[in-house]
Design a protein around this motif. Sequence first.
Motif, PDB file in Angstrom:
ATOM      1  N   ARG A 260       4.499   6.530   8.303  1.00  0.00           N
ATOM      2  CA  ARG A 260       4.489   5.030   8.498  1.00  0.00           C
ATOM      3  C   ARG A 260       4.400   4.107   7.260  1.00  0.00           C
ATOM      4  N   VAL A 261       5.674   3.658   7.076  1.00  0.00           N
ATOM      5  CA  VAL A 261       5.884   2.584   5.785  1.00  0.00           C
ATOM      6  C   VAL A 261       5.647   1.323   6.083  1.00  0.00           C
ATOM      7  N   HIS A 262       4.703   0.576   5.536  1.00  0.00           N
ATOM      8  CA  HIS A 262       4.108  -0.663   6.045  1.00  0.00           C
ATOM      9  C   HIS A 262       3.985  -1.755   4.793  1.00  0.00           C
ATOM     10  N   CYS A 263       4.434  -3.006   4.972  1.00  0.00           N
ATOM     11  CA  CYS A 263       4.338  -3.828   3.800  1.00  0.00           C
ATOM     12  C   CYS A 263       3.486  -4.986   4.403  1.00  0.00           C
ATOM     13  N   GLN A 264       2.112  -5.135   3.819  1.00  0.00           N
ATOM     14  CA  GLN A 264       1.369  -5.961   4.291  1.00  0.00           C
ATOM     15  C   GLN A 264       1.743  -7.440   3.965  1.00  0.00           C
ATOM     16  N   GLU A 265       2.496  -7.644   2.978  1.00  0.00           N
ATOM     17  CA  GLU A 265       2.809  -9.119   2.466  1.00  0.00           C
ATOM     18  C   GLU A 265       3.795  -9.512   3.707  1.00  0.00           C
ATOM     19  N   SER A 266       5.049  -8.620   3.905  1.00  0.00           N
ATOM     20  CA  SER A 266       5.794  -9.349   4.946  1.00  0.00           C
ATOM     21  C   SER A 266       5.853  -8.815   6.397  1.00  0.00           C
ATOM     22  N   GLY A 267       4.894  -7.797   6.762  1.00  0.00           N
ATOM     23  CA  GLY A 267       4.777  -7.245   7.875  1.00  0.00           C
ATOM     24  C   GLY A 267       5.758  -6.333   8.260  1.00  0.00           C
ATOM     25  N   GLU A 268       6.798  -6.069   7.499  1.00  0.00           N
ATOM     26  CA  GLU A 268       7.654  -5.210   7.734  1.00  0.00           C
ATOM     27  C   GLU A 268       7.128  -3.711   7.854  1.00  0.00           C
ATOM     28  N   GLU A 269       7.636  -2.916   8.836  1.00  0.00           N
ATOM     29  CA  GLU A 269       7.005  -1.585   9.276  1.00  0.00           C
ATOM     30  C   GLU A 269       8.300  -0.570   9.497  1.00  0.00           C
ATOM     31  N   SER A 270       8.305   0.571   9.089  1.00  0.00           N
ATOM     32  CA  SER A 270       9.307   1.589   9.540  1.00  0.00           C
ATOM     33  C   SER A 270       8.521   2.990   9.341  1.00  0.00           C
ATOM     34  N   SER A 271       9.367   3.732   9.643  1.00  0.00           N
ATOM     35  CA  SER A 271       9.000   5.305   9.824  1.00  0.00           C
ATOM     36  C   SER A 271       9.809   6.126   9.245  1.00  0.00           C
ATOM     37  N   GLU A 272       9.400   7.349   8.470  1.00  0.00           N
ATOM     38  CA  GLU A 272      10.188   8.212   7.896  1.00  0.00           C
ATOM     39  C   GLU A 272       9.995   9.534   8.118  1.00  0.00           C
ATOM     40  N   GLU A 301       1.237   4.397  -2.328  1.00  0.00           N
ATOM     41  CA  GLU A 301       1.873   2.939  -2.839  1.00  0.00           C
ATOM     42  C   GLU A 301       3.102   3.407  -3.143  1.00  0.00           C
ATOM     43  N   LEU A 302       4.264   2.513  -2.723  1.00  0.00           N
ATOM     44  CA  LEU A 302       5.626   2.556  -3.584  1.00  0.00           C
ATOM     45  C   LEU A 302       6.303   1.237  -3.383  1.00  0.00           C
ATOM     46  N   GLU A 303       6.898   0.850  -4.593  1.00  0.00           N
ATOM     47  CA  GLU A 303       7.384  -0.635  -4.616  1.00  0.00           C
ATOM     48  C   GLU A 303       8.986  -0.410  -4.484  1.00  0.00           C
ATOM     49  N   LYS A 304       9.421  -1.113  -3.413  1.00  0.00           N
ATOM     50  CA  LYS A 304      10.889  -1.350  -3.047  1.00  0.00           C
ATOM     51  C   LYS A 304      11.274  -2.506  -2.468  1.00  0.00           C
ATOM     52  N   ALA A 305      12.478  -2.830  -2.390  1.00  0.00           N
ATOM     53  CA  ALA A 305      13.260  -4.170  -1.969  1.00  0.00           C
ATOM     54  C   ALA A 305      12.866  -4.509  -0.476  1.00  0.00           C
ATOM     55  N   SER A 306      12.246  -5.662  -0.354  1.00  0.00           N
ATOM     56  CA  SER A 306      11.942  -6.194   1.035  1.00  0.00           C
ATOM     57  C   SER A 306      12.973  -7.193   1.393  1.00  0.00           C
ATOM     58  N   PRO A 307      13.595  -6.980   2.533  1.00  0.00           N
ATOM     59  CA  PRO A 307      14.801  -7.691   2.971  1.00  0.00           C
ATOM     60  C   PRO A 307      14.272  -9.043   3.426  1.00  0.00           C
ATOM     61  N   ALA A 313       8.483  -5.630  -3.193  1.00  0.00           N
ATOM     62  CA  ALA A 313       7.165  -5.866  -2.617  1.00  0.00           C
ATOM     63  C   ALA A 313       6.354  -4.233  -2.705  1.00  0.00           C
ATOM     64  N   VAL A 314       5.240  -4.330  -2.213  1.00  0.00           N
ATOM     65  CA  VAL A 314       4.495  -3.168  -2.546  1.00  0.00           C
ATOM     66  C   VAL A 314       4.253  -2.890  -0.845  1.00  0.00           C
ATOM     67  N   TYR A 315       4.596  -1.222  -0.688  1.00  0.00           N
ATOM     68  CA  TYR A 315       4.515  -0.840   0.530  1.00  0.00           C
ATOM     69  C   TYR A 315       3.552   0.345   0.649  1.00  0.00           C
ATOM     70  N   LEU A 316       2.867   0.463   1.632  1.00  0.00           N
ATOM     71  CA  LEU A 316       1.829   1.687   1.759  1.00  0.00           C
ATOM     72  C   LEU A 316       2.413   2.311   2.546  1.00  0.00           C
ATOM     73  N   LYS A 317       2.231   3.735   2.099  1.00  0.00           N
ATOM     74  CA  LYS A 317       2.931   4.962   3.017  1.00  0.00           C
ATOM     75  C   LYS A 317       1.664   5.756   3.475  1.00  0.00           C
ATOM     76  N   ASP A 318       1.783   6.051   4.688  1.00  0.00           N
ATOM     77  CA  ASP A 318       0.577   6.851   5.172  1.00  0.00           C
ATOM     78  C   ASP A 318       1.261   7.894   6.243  1.00  0.00           C
ATOM     79  N   SER A 319       1.100   9.224   5.533  1.00  0.00           N
ATOM     80  CA  SER A 319       1.835  10.286   6.215  1.00  0.00           C
ATOM     81  C   SER A 319       0.903  11.233   7.040  1.00  0.00           C
TER      82      SER A 319
END
Length: 411
Positions: A260-272, A301-307, A313-319
């Motif tokens: 689960r990849v989640h950006c706390q700043e924007s609320g974006e969330e995706s799964s990988e 934690e990973l940093e990638k472009a936020s649409p 932005a910083v994304y939290l990755k929980d596997s």
Amino acid sequence: MPTVSVKWQKETFPGVEIDTTQPPYVFKCQLYDLTGVPPERQKIMVKGGLLKDDADWSTLGVKEGQKLMMMGTADEIVKAPEKGPVFMEDLPEEEQVVAVLGPGLWNVRLLDIQGHTAGLFNLGNTCYMNSTVQCLHSVPELKSALIKFSPRNASLIRYPHSGRSNDLDQSSHLLTVATRDLFTELDKNVKAVAPMQFWMVLRKKYPQFGQLHNGSFMQQDAEECWTQLLYTLSLSLRSPSSSENSDTVKALFGIELVSRVHCQESGEESSEMESVYALKCHISHEVNHLHEGLKHGLKSELEKASPSLGRSAVYLKDSHINGLPRYLTIQFVRFFWKRESNQKAKILRKVDYPVELDVYDLCSDDLRKKLETPRKILRDEEGKKLGLKTNEKSTSSVDKDVKMNDAEVRK
């Protein structure tokens, strides 16, 4: 690369190739494989005296077809035990009790290891490679797959997402063949084996393992060797008869992760979804046990472009583990980059680990559901061995349901 003949005692070994890009110690290891004389006992006569381990070949003037004289005493040949190994579970019950109470079990296990497991000779800071090979050699399914590997099979193998055959490059093919041959040599020997051919092919395929420092080969990371070798074998051992190109290595060592990849700043969330060959145990001042390190390793934690934000932005990755392999590989991450000295440093913290590792709480919800029934069966079996009562009601209820279903089908 000049080819020479070497005379030792009453024997002559023609056609010995010298790799002049490598130190003479490597040449001595080749002779150890031929004669059984360890490098430290070898006295080889060359121009100017005895051949030193770190000498410069260009100054020795060794020519094609030259005859070299070697002196030294070979190791004694270790005979295989006349009587095969006897394990505790094969002993009568009364002898098992004696074995557990006394030192007998240790003697039996030690006899099996000493009598039937060949070691690998260190070619100079190659312990990382030797440990990797010994671990993989202990996997019977991998050895069986390597025995079936042939050049004809290799020509039919396809890379993922490629419509062309013959994609298996020659260096990958040669490394797979060298692995197969080394495994065979380990199985038929009782004395230490010099993995010369395997090492040369490994360095050709992955040049980083051939790095030199002051004329000697550098120590390398066993995890890197493990990863590179498994990657090569995974390409080579895909079954050409399967429409999906069945991956033997992935079936044995592949760990499926769902994240689960989640950006706390924007609320974006995706799964990988991804497949890896090892879980990482990250070590810090908070980690005292393997299980804690694995939990840390599955969060990052990973940093990638936020649409939505239009910037990084910083994304939290929980596997979580979504598929377990037959053999679970774990890497203890003991190295980190020390900014103060601008170099790699090793963490020497002690980390405890159990005899049996339970990763149930690290699994995804879907995998936990699949594991519930077999876990219950195992618990019941262990309970019976310890004399505990099991839930007979639930068992009889299941049997009754099965019988009723059968009756309905027959009607």
